[in-house]
Scaffold this active site. Structure first.
Site, PDB file in Angstrom:
ATOM      1  CG  HIS A 473       2.494   4.050  -2.541  1.00  0.00           C
ATOM      2  ND1 HIS A 473       1.630   4.390  -3.603  1.00  0.00           N
ATOM      3  CD2 HIS A 473       3.333   3.196  -2.478  1.00  0.00           C
ATOM      4  CE1 HIS A 473       2.515   3.943  -4.707  1.00  0.00           C
ATOM      5  NE2 HIS A 473       3.414   3.491  -4.116  1.00  0.00           N
ATOM      6  CE1 TYR A 587       2.604  -4.442  -9.799  1.00  0.00           C
ATOM      7  CE2 TYR A 587       4.777  -2.998 -10.132  1.00  0.00           C
ATOM      8  CZ  TYR A 587       3.312  -2.923  -9.354  1.00  0.00           C
ATOM      9  OH  TYR A 587       2.251  -1.812  -9.378  1.00  0.00           O
ATOM     10  CB  THR A 600       1.499   2.495 -11.338  1.00  0.00           C
ATOM     11  OG1 THR A 600       0.054   1.626 -10.763  1.00  0.00           O
ATOM     12  CG2 THR A 600       2.019   4.002 -11.266  1.00  0.00           C
TER      13      THR A 600
END
Length: 779
Positions: A473, A587, A600
């Site tokens: 990630h 979230y 993000t």
């Protein structure tokens, strides 16, 4: 050892008669052609740098400016207002250069300077235009004149064929929002989650922070924003991802799935051949920058492409305090894992990319190889699945030299990692629902040792031809990997294709050297076992549920004039309230790629308006119009929160960066400490379909993507990923942990389906008797 001898370009022996030199012309030819490919790539990169450097103009526009200046000079007019003469005066005197030649040189210098000035002006204008975000807040179908003019100007300045990175220098920098606005939005977001005294306490803490430490931290943050390209991204990458000392498997890595209903071929080697080829074709597009820049769907607005730079040839290496992302410029091989053994598979020969059939042939060689794994080799990958500090210590001690370093380099420098799994996966058999869940868990963590979780991404090809991927990630977010995976699936199925018997197309050069088996000397089996036990406990605790929702999709939702994402998020709020009898901090991932190097931002989807609607539905409110009005207010609020997050006015990244500054300054903030310790018990993300043109849903409706998912963020919460496919389907991926008895992924999945249907029934007007009679006649 035959292939080792072939790799030697020349050999020599010293004899009494002199030196006996023997050349291998085949090897020299391979070296020459590989070098030629490398030089072609360098020239291509240089060409692209020039094109990007002059964007939004083009290199040919320089010639146009020169000709225009020369034409005006020929007509005895001086467009430079004396500057050409001044330049001529300061040119070094040369006897070989005539007066006319000096004039020509002065014109070229002036034209070049004018051209560069025009480029900088155009770039500045484009940057100003891309900083305009009011268009996002306008109602659909009610576009202002200002926005219409703005769209026209953006089209004019964007050029005809921009390269992948052409827009990078024209994208605006992420702005630092006013601290007062961020605190007001934060307090509004936690209002439905706190009791009266709790909210009052938080309000006091926020006021104290704003009036004392907050403004000081804000000044440092603004200073960084002036200096850095993006004031968030470097800290986000380091402190959220690379400094994590726990396992990245499940906790950070995520997965992507194959088609839901279709497997293009049941032959494992053939599916691997086409998948590897498609990925390498995508890499070629990225390297040559021929990939079309991503844009906001339905608009001309470009998105930042910086995350593509480290997609291939990248690995995450462990450190004591922080990991490091290592990226190499190029790699001509991939690393393949099969039944406990590692192989290096060269995908280029003499500068030529192997055909899919040749890669299939090489993969089949690996599948047919009967050799057993070496001592400790089969579970070596568990080191990347466990805690980071032990992996760092082992890597330094046992993998920094010798045969282990050479083999580890082959894995870390590979274009990507491939696992040939000996299991069968997919929606199949007598238990398709359970098999989908097992498919998700297999991609998320596998056996905990048969993936290399440090690689930027690992491709998994199963025994029955199904495939998928597991992505690390830290280097990029899910939309970037999803774009890659969409291209791979579409190219595999529709462009490359298969023969009638399921094999890859193309010819095979039988003289290809076999894949190279990597060798190891592993005296660390004890640490491998420890890392495996940590990873196995984590994997066993994950509860995954994947299900396609087929009752309706975005087509039905749009007919109600509602945003599909807002509809789904409110359904998730209703489902969670029914599941846990309370609301929670939610979230939803949003992007900030409208800005340079943006990643993000968080949309706090649990709003006052959303909670009011959920309570009205659950209290049995009989006034349908009242519920609809509450829903419309909640949906509009959600859309506004999403727009604010996308345009740089989010809450969480700003507070996160203020917290990092406070740590650098060595000061404590009770407010920031409490804010950043709040758990996200419902973490959600939408996987957008970005390349609809690659999939022919009309002629091939079965080629539907399942999307992907991730592990739960909180031990007592849920992770929910969803992808809106076509007009009539939404695929969900739900995860939680078995260790918390109050969560259950299947139960929550059922609550999501029920909530979706209930929302539709609330929003759908009741049919009259006449309309019902007409429907019966049509049926």
């Amino acid at each position: 050892m035959a292939e080792a001898h072939q790799a030697v370009a020349f050999q020599f022996t010293i004899t009494p008669e002199g030196i006996d030199l023997r050349l291998s012309y085949q090897a020299l030819s391979q070296i020459y052609l590989s070098g030629l490919r490398s030089w072609k790539k360098r020239i291509s990169r240089m060409r692209n740098r020039v094109i990007k450097g002059v964007y939004p103009a083009s290199p040919s526009s320089w010639l146009f400016v020169v000709i225009a200046i020369l034409a005006t000079m020929y007509m005895r007019s001086d467009p430079s207002m004396g500057l050409i003469a001044k330049i001529q005066e300061h040119l070094p005197v040369s006897l070989s250069l005539s007066v006319q030649g000096q004039t020509m040189l002065s014109v070229l210098v002036f034209s070049t300077l004018l051209w560069l000035s025009l480029i900088l002006t155009l770039r500045f204008c484009l940057k100003l235009l891309l900083s305009y975000h009011r268009w996002m807040f306008e109602q659909h179908g009610h576009i202002s004149t200002t926005t219409k003019v703005w769209v026209t100007l953006v089209r004019l300045l964007s050029g005809r064929k921009p390269l992948l990175y052409s827009y990078q220098t024209s994208l605006p920098c992420l702005p630092v929002p006013p601290i007062k606005d961020t605190l007001e939005r934060y307090l509004e977001s936690v209002r439905p989650l706190l009791s009266g005294p709790g909210f009052q306490r938080m309000t006091v803490l926020a006021a104290q922070f704003e009036n004392s430490l907050g403004n000081r931290l804000q000044r440092y943050l603004k200073l960084k924003a002036l200096w850095a390209t993006n004031y968030v991204s470097d800290w986000w990458e380091e402190y959220i991802y690379l400094r994590g000392r726990g396992p990245i498997m499940v906790n950070s890595n995520y997965y992507g799935m194959d088609f839901l209903y279709v497997t293009p071929t049941p032959i494992q080697a053939a599916r691997a051949g086409n998948t590897i080829t498609a990925l390498l074709l995508y890499r070629r597009k990225v390297n040559s920058e021929q990939l079309t820049p991503s844009r906001v769907p339905g608009t001309v607005i470009p998105l930042c492409a910086a995350q593509c730079e480290r997609m291939f040839n990248t690995t995450r290496t462990p450190g004591e305090e922080t990991d490091v992302l290592q990226h190499w410029q190029d790699s001509e091989f991939v690393t393949v894992y099969h039944r406990g053994r590692y192989f290096r598979l060269w995908v280029y020969k003499a500068g030529r990319l192997l055909s899919p059939r040749e890669i299939e042939y090489q993969i089949q060689r690996i599948l047919d190889d009967p050799s057993p794994p070496g001592p400790g080799e089969d579970r070596l990958g568990a080191l990347t699945a466990g805690d980071r500090v032990p992996w760092c210590a082992v890597r330094k001690q046992y993998f920094s030299s010798g045969v282990n370093k050479r083999s580890l380099d082959c894995i870390e420098r590979a274009a990507f990692f491939v696992t040939l799994d000996d299991e069968e996966q997919g929606m199949m058999g007598e238990d398709p629902v359970g098999n989908l869940d097992r498919y998700a868990k297999s991609l998320l963590h596998g056996k905990c040792y048969d993936r290399w979780f440090d690689k930027s991404f690992s491709v998994v090809v199963y025994k029955n031809g199904k495939n998928g991927l597991n992505a690390e990630h830290s280097w990029a977010d899910a939309p970037t990997v999803a774009h890659l995976w969409e291209f791979t699936l579409a190219t595999d199925a529709f462009q490359l294709g298969y023969t009638e018997d399921g094999h890859c197309k193309g010819e095979v050069e039988r003289s290809l050297p076999p894949p190279q088996r990597l060798t190891w000397d592993i005296p660390v089996e004890e640490q491998v076992s420890i890392s495996l036990s940590v990873a196995q406990a984590l994997a066993d605790d994950v509860d995954c549920h994947v299900f396609p929702f087929r009752d309706f999709g975005k087509g039905r939702i749009k007919k109600l004039k509602i945003s599909p994402d807002a509809f789904i998020q409110l359904a998730l709020q209703l489902a969670y309230y029914r599941d846990r009898k309370t609301f929670c901090l939610t979230y939803e991932a949003s992007m900030t790629r409208l800005f340079r190097e943006g990643r993000t931002e968080t949309v706090r989807s649990c709003s006052n308006e959303g909670c009011a609607f959920v309570k009205a539905v659950e209290s049995g409110e009989t006034r349908v119009n009242h519920c609809r009005r509450l829903f419309r207010l909640a949906a509009e609020k959600h859309q506004n929160l999403y727009r604010l997050a996308m345009t740089g006015s989010g809450i969480d990244r700003h507070l996160f960066c203020l917290y990092v500054v406070s740590k650098y300054l060595g000061v404590e903030s009770p407010f920031l400490t409490e804010v950043l310790s709040e758990p996200w018990r419902l973490s959600t993300s939408q996987t957008p379909v970005q390349q609809l043109e690659l999939f022919d849903m009309k002629n091939h409706p079965d080629f539907i993507s399942l999307g992907g998912g991730f592990g739960p963020v909180a031990d007592d919460g849920y992770g929910v990923s969803y992808i809106i496919v076509g007009e009539d389907m939404i695929n969900y991926h739900v995860s939680c942990k078995h260790s918390f008895s109050e969560t259950d992924s299947h139960r929550f999945g059922a609550q999501i389906s029920r909530a979706l249907l209930d929302l539709l029934s609330v929003l759908t007007p009741a049919k009259t008797e006449n309309s019902q009679a007409q429907d019966k006649k049509q049926q």
